[in-house]
Motif scaffolding. Sequence first.
Motif, PDB file in Angstrom:
ATOM      1  N   LYS A 249       0.850  -1.190   0.000  1.00 19.04           N
ATOM      2  CA  LYS A 249       0.000   0.000   0.000  1.00 19.04           C
ATOM      3  C   LYS A 249       0.889   1.244   0.000  1.00 19.04           C
ATOM      4  O   LYS A 249       1.925   1.273   0.656  1.00 19.04           O
ATOM      5  CB  LYS A 249      -0.889  -0.004   1.254  1.00 19.04           C
ATOM      6  N   ALA A 250       0.459   2.252  -0.735  1.00 15.36           N
ATOM      7  CA  ALA A 250       1.329   3.419  -0.943  1.00 15.36           C
ATOM      8  C   ALA A 250       1.489   4.272   0.302  1.00 15.36           C
ATOM      9  O   ALA A 250       0.587   4.376   1.130  1.00 15.36           O
ATOM     10  CB  ALA A 250       0.753   4.273  -2.071  1.00 15.36           C
ATOM     11  N   GLN A 251       2.697   4.865   0.408  1.00 11.79           N
ATOM     12  CA  GLN A 251       2.988   5.869   1.430  1.00 11.79           C
ATOM     13  C   GLN A 251       3.772   6.976   0.754  1.00 11.79           C
ATOM     14  O   GLN A 251       4.504   6.708  -0.185  1.00 11.79           O
ATOM     15  CB  GLN A 251       3.909   5.297   2.508  1.00 11.79           C
ATOM     16  N   GLY A 252       3.670   8.175   1.274  1.00 12.26           N
ATOM     17  CA  GLY A 252       4.453   9.249   0.674  1.00 12.26           C
ATOM     18  C   GLY A 252       4.219  10.566   1.374  1.00 12.26           C
ATOM     19  O   GLY A 252       3.846  10.591   2.538  1.00 12.26           O
ATOM     20  N   VAL A 253       4.433  11.637   0.625  1.00 13.59           N
ATOM     21  CA  VAL A 253       4.397  12.977   1.207  1.00 13.59           C
ATOM     22  C   VAL A 253       3.580  13.898   0.304  1.00 13.59           C
ATOM     23  O   VAL A 253       3.621  13.775  -0.925  1.00 13.59           O
ATOM     24  CB  VAL A 253       5.842  13.524   1.342  1.00 13.59           C
ATOM     25  N   VAL A 254       2.854  14.800   0.925  1.00 15.10           N
ATOM     26  CA  VAL A 254       2.074  15.783   0.179  1.00 15.10           C
ATOM     27  C   VAL A 254       3.017  16.893  -0.294  1.00 15.10           C
ATOM     28  O   VAL A 254       3.811  17.414   0.489  1.00 15.10           O
ATOM     29  CB  VAL A 254       0.970  16.392   1.082  1.00 15.10           C
ATOM     30  N   ILE A 255       2.953  17.225  -1.569  1.00 12.92           N
ATOM     31  CA  ILE A 255       3.807  18.276  -2.130  1.00 12.92           C
ATOM     32  C   ILE A 255       3.064  19.608  -2.147  1.00 12.92           C
ATOM     33  O   ILE A 255       3.603  20.635  -1.776  1.00 12.92           O
ATOM     34  CB  ILE A 255       4.265  17.919  -3.560  1.00 12.92           C
ATOM     35  N   GLU A 256       1.845  19.599  -2.607  1.00 14.59           N
ATOM     36  CA  GLU A 256       1.018  20.794  -2.497  1.00 14.59           C
ATOM     37  C   GLU A 256      -0.442  20.411  -2.624  1.00 14.59           C
ATOM     38  O   GLU A 256      -0.766  19.306  -3.056  1.00 14.59           O
ATOM     39  CB  GLU A 256       1.415  21.852  -3.546  1.00 14.59           C
ATOM     40  N   ALA A 257      -1.321  21.306  -2.220  1.00 16.31           N
ATOM     41  CA  ALA A 257      -2.748  21.003  -2.280  1.00 16.31           C
ATOM     42  C   ALA A 257      -3.515  22.299  -2.388  1.00 16.31           C
ATOM     43  O   ALA A 257      -3.067  23.328  -1.882  1.00 16.31           O
ATOM     44  CB  ALA A 257      -3.181  20.244  -1.031  1.00 16.31           C
ATOM     45  N   SER A 258      -4.658  22.231  -3.065  1.00 19.75           N
ATOM     46  CA  SER A 258      -5.458  23.450  -3.214  1.00 19.75           C
ATOM     47  C   SER A 258      -6.908  23.069  -3.482  1.00 19.75           C
ATOM     48  O   SER A 258      -7.219  21.903  -3.705  1.00 19.75           O
ATOM     49  CB  SER A 258      -4.925  24.275  -4.378  1.00 19.75           C
ATOM     50  N   LEU A 259      -7.750  24.083  -3.467  1.00 16.35           N
ATOM     51  CA  LEU A 259      -9.160  23.864  -3.788  1.00 16.35           C
ATOM     52  C   LEU A 259      -9.387  24.358  -5.205  1.00 16.35           C
ATOM     53  O   LEU A 259      -9.103  25.502  -5.528  1.00 16.35           O
ATOM     54  CB  LEU A 259     -10.045  24.638  -2.799  1.00 16.35           C
ATOM     55  N   ASP A 260      -9.881  23.465  -6.044  1.00 18.18           N
ATOM     56  CA  ASP A 260     -10.113  23.798  -7.442  1.00 18.18           C
ATOM     57  C   ASP A 260     -11.624  23.954  -7.621  1.00 18.18           C
ATOM     58  O   ASP A 260     -12.385  23.128  -7.140  1.00 18.18           O
ATOM     59  CB  ASP A 260      -9.566  22.653  -8.293  1.00 18.18           C
ATOM     60  N   LYS A 261     -12.022  25.004  -8.321  1.00 14.86           N
ATOM     61  CA  LYS A 261     -13.460  25.287  -8.433  1.00 14.86           C
ATOM     62  C   LYS A 261     -14.257  24.090  -8.945  1.00 14.86           C
ATOM     63  O   LYS A 261     -15.248  23.689  -8.366  1.00 14.86           O
ATOM     64  CB  LYS A 261     -13.682  26.485  -9.354  1.00 14.86           C
ATOM     65  N   ARG A 263     -13.138  20.867  -9.498  1.00 17.63           N
ATOM     66  CA  ARG A 263     -12.790  19.486  -9.156  1.00 17.63           C
ATOM     67  C   ARG A 263     -12.719  19.210  -7.654  1.00 17.63           C
ATOM     68  O   ARG A 263     -12.447  18.104  -7.230  1.00 17.63           O
ATOM     69  CB  ARG A 263     -11.421  19.137  -9.775  1.00 17.63           C
ATOM     70  N   GLY A 264     -12.929  20.225  -6.856  1.00 14.57           N
ATOM     71  CA  GLY A 264     -12.823  20.019  -5.406  1.00 14.57           C
ATOM     72  C   GLY A 264     -11.380  20.092  -4.963  1.00 14.57           C
ATOM     73  O   GLY A 264     -10.560  20.766  -5.605  1.00 14.57           O
ATOM     74  N   TYR A 265     -11.053  19.419  -3.883  1.00 15.28           N
ATOM     75  CA  TYR A 265      -9.693  19.487  -3.361  1.00 15.28           C
ATOM     76  C   TYR A 265      -8.749  18.663  -4.233  1.00 15.28           C
ATOM     77  O   TYR A 265      -9.032  17.515  -4.555  1.00 15.28           O
ATOM     78  CB  TYR A 265      -9.645  19.008  -1.912  1.00 15.28           C
ATOM     79  N   VAL A 266      -7.660  19.292  -4.618  1.00 15.71           N
ATOM     80  CA  VAL A 266      -6.694  18.672  -5.507  1.00 15.71           C
ATOM     81  C   VAL A 266      -5.365  18.637  -4.753  1.00 15.71           C
ATOM     82  O   VAL A 266      -4.884  19.664  -4.299  1.00 15.71           O
ATOM     83  CB  VAL A 266      -6.524  19.537  -6.770  1.00 15.71           C
ATOM     84  N   SER A 267      -4.787  17.461  -4.595  1.00 11.71           N
ATOM     85  CA  SER A 267      -3.530  17.364  -3.852  1.00 11.71           C
ATOM     86  C   SER A 267      -2.491  16.644  -4.686  1.00 11.71           C
ATOM     87  O   SER A 267      -2.789  15.620  -5.286  1.00 11.71           O
ATOM     88  CB  SER A 267      -3.707  16.554  -2.564  1.00 11.71           C
ATOM     89  N   THR A 268      -1.293  17.199  -4.729  1.00  6.89           N
ATOM     90  CA  THR A 268      -0.201  16.480  -5.379  1.00  6.89           C
ATOM     91  C   THR A 268       0.580  15.737  -4.312  1.00  6.89           C
ATOM     92  O   THR A 268       1.007  16.328  -3.323  1.00  6.89           O
ATOM     93  CB  THR A 268       0.737  17.429  -6.129  1.00  6.89           C
ATOM     94  N   VAL A 269       0.722  14.450  -4.512  1.00  5.33           N
ATOM     95  CA  VAL A 269       1.496  13.657  -3.565  1.00  5.33           C
ATOM     96  C   VAL A 269       2.647  12.995  -4.305  1.00  5.33           C
ATOM     97  O   VAL A 269       2.583  12.769  -5.512  1.00  5.33           O
ATOM     98  CB  VAL A 269       0.626  12.576  -2.882  1.00  5.33           C
ATOM     99  N   LEU A 270       3.705  12.741  -3.558  1.00  2.84           N
ATOM    100  CA  LEU A 270       4.851  12.049  -4.128  1.00  2.84           C
ATOM    101  C   LEU A 270       4.916  10.695  -3.434  1.00  2.84           C
ATOM    102  O   LEU A 270       5.005  10.625  -2.202  1.00  2.84           O
ATOM    103  CB  LEU A 270       6.106  12.871  -3.858  1.00  2.84           C
ATOM    104  N   ILE A 271       4.841   9.642  -4.222  1.00  8.06           N
ATOM    105  CA  ILE A 271       4.849   8.298  -3.639  1.00  8.06           C
ATOM    106  C   ILE A 271       6.283   7.966  -3.213  1.00  8.06           C
ATOM    107  O   ILE A 271       7.213   8.132  -4.002  1.00  8.06           O
ATOM    108  CB  ILE A 271       4.397   7.229  -4.663  1.00  8.06           C
ATOM    109  N   GLN A 272       6.473   7.529  -1.988  1.00  7.92           N
ATOM    110  CA  GLN A 272       7.812   7.136  -1.537  1.00  7.92           C
ATOM    111  C   GLN A 272       7.997   5.632  -1.535  1.00  7.92           C
ATOM    112  O   GLN A 272       9.073   5.126  -1.795  1.00  7.92           O
ATOM    113  CB  GLN A 272       8.097   7.724  -0.152  1.00  7.92           C
TER     114      GLN A 272
END
Length: 475
Positions: A249-261, A263-272
């Motif tokens: 199962k994936a684990q990682g770190v959030v790189i950035e996140a924002s609210l998009d009109k 699409r809702g909450y959009v988060s970029t994650v980097l899989i470690q």
Amino acid sequence: TVGELASLMDVNPTEVISTCFSLGVMVTMNQRLEADTLQLVADEFGYDIEFSDADLEEAAEEETPDKEEDLSPRAPIVTVMGHVDHGKTSLLDYVRKANVIAGESGGITQHIGAYNVQLENGQKITFLDTPGHEAFTAMRARGAQVTDIAIIVIAADDDVMPQTKEAIAHAQAAGVPMIIALNKVDKPNANPDNIRQQLSSMNILVEEWGGNVQSQEISAKFGTNVDLLLEKVLLQAELLELKANPDKKAQGVVIEASLDKGRGYVSTVLIQSGTLEVGDYVLAGKNHGKVKAMLDERGKPMELAGPSIPVTILGLDGAPTAGDKFRVFEDEREAKSIANKREQLQREQSIRTKKHLTLDEIGRRIALGDFKELNIILKGDVDGSVEALSDQLQRLSTEEIQINILHKGVGQITESDILLATASDAIVIGFNVRAGANAKDLADKEEIEIRTYSVIYAAIDEVKEAMEGMLSPEI
Ligand code: GDP
């Protein structure tokens, strides 16, 4: 951790440390305690601890190390740092545009905080797309070290500048290997040897000069030799033997996140480690949700994402903070309960998350035997006094305690200095300089100690007293 437990019980972390010590357990501030110890320590302070199934599962998950045979090589994750206008953005832009996976049309147009490029030989590199050491160290201050290699961009028509020095200090403090990009060599007044010379006077010897730091002359603007720079990144990556287990199962770190009109909450994650799939239930910081869709940096839908791959995910119930850890849960209820607990914890702790080192506390920690290094960030009004003070402070090192000057420079104490102190548990010393307003606010929030002096020996005396006055008694 010791620090979190102390903050939950509203006691000084040194009290928790000494209680552990009296129980025969040597611990440091950021160390995680075993369940038994937690129970005993809490008991000493009159608290009860309840473990939920989720806690136990979370602990078990973190403690199972991957077996060697389950590990596969993964792409290096690179951050670009350097002085303003030396060409960080140009380099990131060039790499983003130039490296188009065979058969793909167009380069990367979306900014999602990170992107992955494939070179002609098929090898891949992931770039964090927010240049600068502030972003790098802010993540580290949150406990997330994602960068494997730092590219330090230095304009060859300029000098090694204050932010160049900062970037180098931040990379060194994190133990991240550097590759020097000597940029703008297309300019007629470029003088890369001048930069090599200045670096060598900082004890950074590039390979051409017999040292072990790789460097490459480039022109980010025209793309000249950027391919050679990337080859050096891969060479460095090979030495680091970067590996991860993709089959979990994936684990990682959030790189950035924002609210998009739309699409809702959009988060970029980097899989470690592990592999993330659409439909997985994710916990990220205090947010959670089912991954409804995943997109790559080209805006293309993805079904799976493995180690070192950045993806944008849709479906979380909020925007987690950059540097938050994320992981996939089998059980939705469990993820929700942890998310709620974290939210509650955060409310209770408010900003009292971490207590950092102060000069007064040094002695106690030395006495407890868990203190071996004193990290100092030193700023001053003129180069001469900074060097003199740095020299004399370093000479205070004893067999028990090593004094490390993580960063020294001329100028006022900046936010970046405080961030570095937060990430490296350092104290900040100012000689005839003060902290700017923003830096002061941040220092208050993070509880970083700033000491300012106008007489060199006053500074030396105080550090010496802190070290000596409370040294552990000889038995
Ligand atoms: P950053 O502040 O480090 O991100 O620097 P930028 O990438 O924004 O570059 C600052 C300026 O230097 C811009 O005007 C770039 O066009 C210019 N620049 C960057 N790299 C080169 C280069 O290799 N050669 C030349 N001649 N100019 C460059």
